[in-house]
Design an enzyme around this catalytic site. Structure first.
Site, short mmCIF file in Angstrom:
data_model
loop_
_atom_site.label_atom_id
_atom_site.label_comp_id
_atom_site.label_asym_id
_atom_site.label_seq_id
_atom_site.Cartn_x
_atom_site.Cartn_y
_atom_site.Cartn_z
N ARG A 194 -52.48 8.43 -144.44
CA ARG A 194 -52.27 7.30 -143.74
C ARG A 194 -52.29 7.83 -142.30
O ARG A 194 -51.57 8.26 -141.68
CB ARG A 194 -52.16 6.92 -143.86
CG ARG A 194 -51.82 5.58 -145.75
CD ARG A 194 -51.08 4.41 -145.79
NE ARG A 194 -50.54 3.99 -145.70
CZ ARG A 194 -50.72 2.43 -145.98
NH1 ARG A 194 -49.83 2.35 -147.81
NH2 ARG A 194 -50.50 0.99 -145.53
N PRO A 248 -33.27 -9.30 -140.09
CA PRO A 248 -32.67 -9.20 -141.17
C PRO A 248 -34.05 -8.40 -141.26
O PRO A 248 -35.06 -8.52 -142.14
CB PRO A 248 -32.55 -10.28 -142.13
CG PRO A 248 -33.12 -11.50 -141.07
CD PRO A 248 -33.68 -11.07 -140.49
N GLU A 249 -33.24 -6.96 -142.69
CA GLU A 249 -34.03 -5.52 -142.48
C GLU A 249 -33.53 -5.31 -144.05
O GLU A 249 -33.00 -6.36 -144.60
CB GLU A 249 -34.36 -4.39 -141.64
CG GLU A 249 -35.87 -5.16 -140.20
CD GLU A 249 -35.63 -4.44 -139.08
OE1 GLU A 249 -34.75 -2.51 -140.32
OE2 GLU A 249 -34.84 -3.98 -137.44
N ARG A 303 -44.38 -3.69 -131.08
CA ARG A 303 -42.80 -3.94 -130.66
C ARG A 303 -42.34 -3.13 -129.74
O ARG A 303 -42.60 -2.55 -129.80
CB ARG A 303 -42.76 -3.12 -132.51
CG ARG A 303 -43.39 -4.22 -133.13
CD ARG A 303 -42.04 -5.71 -133.15
NE ARG A 303 -42.42 -6.84 -134.61
CZ ARG A 303 -44.18 -7.68 -134.33
NH1 ARG A 303 -44.34 -7.62 -133.00
NH2 ARG A 303 -44.40 -8.28 -135.20
N LYS A 326 -37.52 -6.99 -147.49
CA LYS A 326 -36.64 -7.68 -147.21
C LYS A 326 -36.75 -9.22 -147.96
O LYS A 326 -36.63 -10.05 -147.61
CB LYS A 326 -37.60 -7.96 -146.13
CG LYS A 326 -37.25 -7.06 -144.79
CD LYS A 326 -37.71 -7.16 -143.86
CE LYS A 326 -38.23 -5.54 -143.11
NZ LYS A 326 -39.59 -5.79 -141.63
N HIS A 364 -29.80 -26.99 -138.70
CA HIS A 364 -31.68 -26.19 -139.58
C HIS A 364 -31.26 -25.61 -140.77
O HIS A 364 -32.10 -24.43 -140.91
CB HIS A 364 -32.03 -24.85 -138.39
CG HIS A 364 -31.75 -25.65 -137.31
ND1 HIS A 364 -32.47 -25.90 -136.17
CD2 HIS A 364 -31.01 -24.77 -135.88
CE1 HIS A 364 -32.38 -26.07 -134.73
NE2 HIS A 364 -31.79 -25.18 -134.54
N ARG A 378 -36.39 -20.82 -136.58
CA ARG A 378 -37.22 -20.54 -136.11
C ARG A 378 -38.67 -21.07 -137.12
O ARG A 378 -39.60 -20.96 -137.33
CB ARG A 378 -37.37 -19.05 -136.08
CG ARG A 378 -36.85 -19.19 -134.36
CD ARG A 378 -36.71 -17.73 -133.96
NE ARG A 378 -36.02 -17.28 -133.62
CZ ARG A 378 -35.75 -15.32 -132.69
NH1 ARG A 378 -36.35 -15.15 -132.92
NH2 ARG A 378 -34.26 -15.44 -132.28
#
Length: 278
Positions: free
Chosen positions: A156, A2-3, A268, A59, A93, A112
């Site tokens: 940045r 999920p984003e 990643r 998120k 779960h 998880r």
DNA sequence: AAACAAACCTGTGCGC
DNA sequence: TGCGCACAGGTTTGTT
């Protein structure tokens, strides 16, 4: 995983199913999902509270309650929020099972257990949920200001993909959409964020907003592990439109010449076209 | 300041 | 077919 687009689809589902409803009875199956506070704090914070609005920042799902407090839900990697009938069985779960005053139930499911649910005081957000207070702008909610984006990219000095993944820079982009956005903007994920030039910066700004919006319209992305589903349990369809992510060896849809290559960037799995992404 | 690694978990999918 | 193990990923934390 999920984003922002997937969380937005969940938000839309919760907004229609929860708004105006009251939590009648709340059960917590596993303390780990309420680790920030406690089982009793979550139960006390939700029980009897009416949902005024369902919001999202990056998120993070934020459920505004009539008590003046808010519930924050983060799905992390494998979390799901489901709305089910009162007599439905709970999947494996299921860690939070909250019955509503209309008889339906909201479930928080997470194999998880990286995800979490917490009720907090929005007036004290910086103390109680500090990462929420540190989030950057959300392109779906707030749009994206080109001048601000350009200034951020220049100040940045980082590789592009890690910067896109930095939630304090822009909120809501995760590994899948970082790859898709870089590809759409024809920029290498390892390209330095300073010195892109105006044309590339514009492409990037458009790609961020366009990719995220298109993903919401397609119901989000559900990969082969089927972790992401909406509140009705249905998977998304945007994975069909992925041009690079998890497609090693595929011919590039932009240039028709390159083959999608897998590499590791910022710890990643990363996919890009070595021909047209520069 | 930024890059890097490890930690938190568990289901999946691979190689043998 | 079965076993073991690497891997996936969002975020924080700690180290270089």
């Amino acid at each position: 995983m999920p984003e922002a687009p997937e969380v937005e689809v969940v938000r839309l589902g919760l907004a229609s199913g929860l708004t105006g409803r009251r939590f009648a009875e709340v059960a917590v199956g596993r303390d780990r999902v309420v680790r920030r506070t406690s089982r009793t704090a979550l139960i006390a914070g939700l029980t009897g509270a009416r949902v005024d609005e369902v919001d999202r920042h990056g998120k993070y799902l934020i459920i505004g309650l009539d008590t003046g407090r808010s519930a924050m839900i983060h799905l992390r990697m494998s979390g799901q929020v489901l709305l089910v009938d009162g007599d439905a069985g709970a999947p494996a779960h299921t860690h939070v099972d909250a019955r509503l005053d209309d008889g339906r139930r909201m479930l928080f499911v997470d194999p998880r257990t990286f995800g979490e649910v917490v009720v907090f005081d929005p007036m004290r957000v910086a103390d109680e949920v500090p990462e929420l207070a540190r989030l950057g702008p959300d392109p779906l909610r707030d749009g994206l200001d080109l001048a601000a984006l350009r200034a951020g990219l220049r100040s940045r000095r980082r590789a592009l993909k890690p910067l896109l993944l930095d939630q304090s820079f822009i909120a809501g982009i995760g590994n899948i959409y970082a790859d898709e956005i870089c590809h759409r903007a024809r920029l290498r994920p390892t390209r330095r964020s300073d010195g892109l030039g105006l044309a590339a910066e514009r492409r990037l700004a458009s790609a961020i907003v366009d990719v995220l919006r298109e993903a919401v319209a397609a119901g989000g992305s559900t990969l082969s592990d089927a972790q992401y589903v909406g509140v009705d349990g249905r998977p998304g369809e945007f994975q069909r439109e992925h041009r690079v992510h998890a497609r090693p060896g595929a011919r590039c849809s932009t240039c028709g010449r390159g083959r999608i290559r897998r590499s590791t960037v910022a710890q990643r799995g990363t996919y890009h076209c070595p021909v047209c992404q520069r």
